[in-house]
Design a protein around this motif. Sequence first.
Motif, PDB file in Angstrom:
ATOM      1  N   TYR A   1       1.079  -0.874  -0.065  1.00  0.00           N
ATOM      2  CA  TYR A   1      -0.178   0.016   0.591  1.00  0.00           C
ATOM      3  C   TYR A   1       0.601   1.611   0.195  1.00  0.00           C
ATOM      4  N   SER A   2       0.249   1.983  -0.272  1.00  0.00           N
ATOM      5  CA  SER A   2       0.848   4.081  -0.060  1.00  0.00           C
ATOM      6  C   SER A   2       0.083   4.427   0.093  1.00  0.00           C
ATOM      7  N   LEU A   3       0.134   6.010   0.708  1.00  0.00           N
ATOM      8  CA  LEU A   3      -0.725   6.915   1.339  1.00  0.00           C
ATOM      9  C   LEU A   3       0.303   8.437   0.690  1.00  0.00           C
ATOM     10  N   VAL A   4      -0.001   8.517  -0.881  1.00  0.00           N
ATOM     11  CA  VAL A   4       0.534  10.145  -0.529  1.00  0.00           C
ATOM     12  C   VAL A   4      -0.899  11.405  -1.044  1.00  0.00           C
ATOM     13  N   LYS A   5      -0.510  12.681  -0.854  1.00  0.00           N
ATOM     14  CA  LYS A   5      -1.025  13.810  -1.281  1.00  0.00           C
ATOM     15  C   LYS A   5      -2.332  13.061  -2.670  1.00  0.00           C
ATOM     16  N   GLU A   6      -3.055  13.400  -2.878  1.00  0.00           N
ATOM     17  CA  GLU A   6      -4.070  13.805  -4.071  1.00  0.00           C
ATOM     18  C   GLU A   6      -3.460  14.460  -5.080  1.00  0.00           C
ATOM     19  N   GLY A   7      -2.878  13.713  -6.595  1.00  0.00           N
ATOM     20  CA  GLY A   7      -2.542  14.936  -7.432  1.00  0.00           C
ATOM     21  C   GLY A   7      -1.538  14.082  -7.267  1.00  0.00           C
ATOM     22  N   LYS A   8      -0.597  14.110  -6.438  1.00  0.00           N
ATOM     23  CA  LYS A   8       1.432  13.443  -6.438  1.00  0.00           C
ATOM     24  C   LYS A   8       1.333  11.762  -6.760  1.00  0.00           C
ATOM     25  N   PRO A   9       2.871  11.775  -7.894  1.00  0.00           N
ATOM     26  CA  PRO A   9       2.268  10.441  -8.211  1.00  0.00           C
ATOM     27  C   PRO A   9       3.230  10.105  -6.918  1.00  0.00           C
ATOM     28  N   ILE A  10       2.804   8.286  -6.753  1.00  0.00           N
ATOM     29  CA  ILE A  10       3.339   7.616  -6.261  1.00  0.00           C
ATOM     30  C   ILE A  10       4.681   7.006  -6.441  1.00  0.00           C
ATOM     31  N   LEU A  11       5.905   6.954  -5.854  1.00  0.00           N
ATOM     32  CA  LEU A  11       6.999   6.734  -5.371  1.00  0.00           C
ATOM     33  C   LEU A  11       7.088   5.344  -4.963  1.00  0.00           C
ATOM     34  N   GLU A  12       8.422   4.395  -5.499  1.00  0.00           N
ATOM     35  CA  GLU A  12       8.864   3.217  -5.178  1.00  0.00           C
ATOM     36  C   GLU A  12       9.173   3.122  -3.912  1.00  0.00           C
TER      37      GLU A  12
END
Length: 461
Positions: free
Chosen positions: A99-110
């Motif tokens: 799973y990953s949790l990032v700010k909406e609109g930001k790309p997910i990094l490895e």
Amino acid sequence: MSLTYSLLGIWQAMIYLKITSVKVDYISIPSIKGMVWFQPRNVQRYTPEGRIILDRFEVNGKQIPITNEVVGIPDKADNIELFFSTAYFGNSENLKVFYSLVKEGKPILESDWVALQNDDFKVQISEKHSGRYTLTIRKLNGFGPDNYTTTRILLDFPQKWHENLWIISGAVLLIGLIIFGSTAAFDSYKLRSIIAKNVQLEQIVTQRTEKLNRTLHGLELSRREKDKQLHVLSRIVASISHDVQSPLKYMSFTLDKIAPLVESGDTDQILKIGSLTSGMSHRMGTMLEQLINFSKVQVYGKQLTPEDIAIRDLVEEKVELFLGTIQRNGSLFFNDLPVEKQVKSDHLLLSIILHNLLDNAAKFTLNGQIRVYMSDIDQNSEELIIANSGANIPNYIVDMVNSPFKERSLDELVDTGKVKGLGLLIVKEVAALAQISINVSQANFTYFRLQLNKSETVAGQ
């Protein structure tokens, strides 16, 4: 035994059987735990291709129902837990979920991917800043690159009070006001402290200055007193030299003639010399008495003591001393003062003034008149006038008597030799001590005017 290893063995066996075209029921494959026997036609293929489902959502241990794709996070959410599940009947070790949790609109990094435990697909999130975040869950489906099953959930975190722009602005303003107020209060305190210290310092300086001024004033008074004593001593020495020493020499010269006159029997001349000597001795005695009184007033000091004085009696007392001189000069004396008349002044000082003025009038009035009388000025004051028809007084003496009292001016008259006797100088100085205004004017008579305060009583009452 891993899934990959098992499948590889199965495919190898199937290839082998196909090549050999041998129909068998069982296949044996070695493993770590020994030989594994199975029938290929009965082997079922289990791959993790099922969907990922959000099973439940808990905040602070309390389950929250999910109604849409965006999950709203309530306020004060300290512990957020999301439980996921997926259908899979194979070995759980073959499930690889991240799973990953990032700010909406930001790309997910490895580096944003976090692995979940196989036995419990639980995502635990601590409280985030306000805003919308994307929670992405992905599961490895099997072989091949980018073979993932992905599920996305939007988490909407409420805005915190400290993230509100107005609250932040108000807090900054409040902190600024506190800092400004604290600074102003501190500056005001320091300013008051400095002002208080300055006031205290000024008081100390003022006290010390006053003390120094008092000391200097005392020294100045002491200096003036010494100068005054020297001044009086010079006056007395000059008076003795002029008014005592000269008559004594004359008396000594006259007395030397008595013996020859006795031998010749000229009694008339002897009587004349005796009468003249007696008058001069009496006159020198009264003059020395006045000098002594004047010295006491000047040297020892005398506080002014106004009192009611029977002025006619005082004038009669003083004229008694000079009647012989007045008669010898062929003059007449008139005391025109009322019997009951009283004035208010210092008795000793007024006595010294009258003595010297009547003495001068008696000496310098030849075949003339001497008169003493009073004249009103206003309701509170009056003039005592001593008038004589004798020789006029030099103008510089008139100016000296009429001008304001200044010791330096009087000293200059003595130093230049313009004033031989000390009678009028004594009158001028004593009048200043007695606070009596004195004035002289000349016409057919010479008028000495003494301004005195009226008494509220009359003689004999």
